[in-house]
Design a protein around this motif. Sequence first.
Motif, short mmCIF file in Angstrom:
data_model
loop_
_atom_site.label_atom_id
_atom_site.label_comp_id
_atom_site.label_asym_id
_atom_site.label_seq_id
_atom_site.Cartn_x
_atom_site.Cartn_y
_atom_site.Cartn_z
N GLN A 157 38.70 43.55 4.28
CA GLN A 157 37.26 43.40 4.46
C GLN A 157 36.75 43.90 5.81
O GLN A 157 35.68 44.47 5.86
N ASN A 158 37.46 43.63 6.87
CA ASN A 158 36.92 43.96 8.19
C ASN A 158 37.75 45.00 8.94
O ASN A 158 37.62 45.12 10.15
N TYR A 159 38.58 45.75 8.22
CA TYR A 159 39.41 46.73 8.91
C TYR A 159 38.55 47.90 9.36
O TYR A 159 37.89 48.56 8.57
N ARG A 160 38.55 48.14 10.63
CA ARG A 160 37.64 49.08 11.27
C ARG A 160 37.97 50.55 11.06
O ARG A 160 37.10 51.41 11.15
N TRP A 161 39.23 50.88 10.81
CA TRP A 161 39.65 52.28 10.79
C TRP A 161 39.84 52.79 9.36
O TRP A 161 40.73 53.56 9.06
N SER A 162 38.95 52.37 8.50
CA SER A 162 38.98 52.74 7.08
C SER A 162 37.55 52.98 6.61
O SER A 162 36.60 52.43 7.18
N SER A 163 37.42 53.77 5.58
CA SER A 163 36.10 54.00 5.00
C SER A 163 35.70 52.91 4.00
O SER A 163 34.60 52.96 3.45
N TYR A 164 36.54 51.92 3.80
CA TYR A 164 36.29 50.89 2.78
C TYR A 164 34.94 50.20 2.97
O TYR A 164 34.21 49.98 1.99
N GLN A 165 34.58 49.85 4.19
CA GLN A 165 33.30 49.16 4.43
C GLN A 165 32.11 49.99 3.95
O GLN A 165 31.12 49.43 3.48
N ALA A 166 32.19 51.30 4.05
CA ALA A 166 31.10 52.15 3.58
C ALA A 166 30.94 52.07 2.07
O ALA A 166 29.84 52.31 1.54
N TYR A 167 32.00 51.72 1.37
CA TYR A 167 31.97 51.62 -0.09
C TYR A 167 31.52 50.26 -0.59
O TYR A 167 31.02 50.15 -1.71
N PHE A 226 49.08 56.12 16.42
CA PHE A 226 47.95 55.46 17.06
C PHE A 226 48.48 54.24 17.80
O PHE A 226 49.15 53.40 17.20
N TYR A 227 48.18 54.16 19.09
CA TYR A 227 48.62 53.01 19.87
C TYR A 227 47.47 52.11 20.31
O TYR A 227 47.65 50.93 20.50
N PHE A 279 42.41 56.00 17.85
CA PHE A 279 41.67 56.03 16.58
C PHE A 279 40.33 56.76 16.76
O PHE A 279 39.95 57.59 15.95
N LEU A 280 39.64 56.44 17.84
CA LEU A 280 38.35 57.07 18.11
C LEU A 280 38.50 58.57 18.34
O LEU A 280 37.68 59.37 17.85
N HIS A 340 36.15 61.99 1.38
CA HIS A 340 35.73 60.96 0.44
C HIS A 340 36.25 59.57 0.81
O HIS A 340 35.58 58.58 0.56
N SER A 341 37.45 59.51 1.35
CA SER A 341 38.04 58.23 1.78
C SER A 341 39.02 58.51 2.90
O SER A 341 39.61 59.59 2.96
N TYR A 342 39.20 57.52 3.76
CA TYR A 342 40.23 57.63 4.79
C TYR A 342 40.67 56.24 5.21
O TYR A 342 39.97 55.26 5.05
N CYS A 343 41.86 56.20 5.78
CA CYS A 343 42.36 54.99 6.41
C CYS A 343 43.36 55.42 7.48
O CYS A 343 44.24 56.27 7.22
N LEU A 344 43.19 54.89 8.66
CA LEU A 344 44.09 55.17 9.78
C LEU A 344 44.81 53.87 10.12
O LEU A 344 44.16 52.87 10.41
N ILE A 345 46.13 53.87 10.06
CA ILE A 345 46.91 52.73 10.51
C ILE A 345 47.92 53.25 11.52
O ILE A 345 48.06 54.46 11.71
#
Length: 176
Positions: free
Chosen positions: A128-138, A27-28, A33-34, A52-57
């Motif tokens: 807390q504010n990382y956009r490319w993760s499902s963490y905020q949904a949790y 990802f550049y 990411f989108l 169930h969960s994801y994170c893109l870095i």
Amino acid sequence: MVKKHTVWFPGAIYYVTCFGAWDESIFYEESDFLAYLSLVESVRYRYPFYLHSYCLIAKRIYLLLETTHIPMNDIITTLNDEYARYFQDKHTFVLPQASSTLIDSADKFLKASKFIHLAPLQEQIPLQNYRWSSYQAYISYTPNDHVVTSRILTFFKDPKMDQYSRFVEGEKIEVN
């Protein structure tokens, strides 16, 4: 591509990691990411699964996915092939490589989700504010159509989102 001899059965849950060859970025820019998340939905439409969960870095993709009636290898191979086609049109060609681990217990299921949601810290990115993760949904009521949070949150007492956040951030939490 994922190893051909991965054990599969309907309802199997896998922790999947994908990465660029020679540790290259996959990802550049924001559009990458989108595009990947759009492809997740496109592939899910054809090959139903639960994410169930994801994170893109930049150099990694982390997924916690549950199959329905399509083997995980087919899902990930299709997703990686389609992303590689998108990517080669914009950047130097990199076919994401994948590995997977069958999740065979509730403990491993929760630990995999926690590890995925902590992945941004490897790059010194705040959770807390990382956009490319499902963490905020949790941890908040931020909608995320890519992920199903209900199964993981059932392991936590009320308030579930707060309990999950505390679990990910290292507190000892009693789970159901």
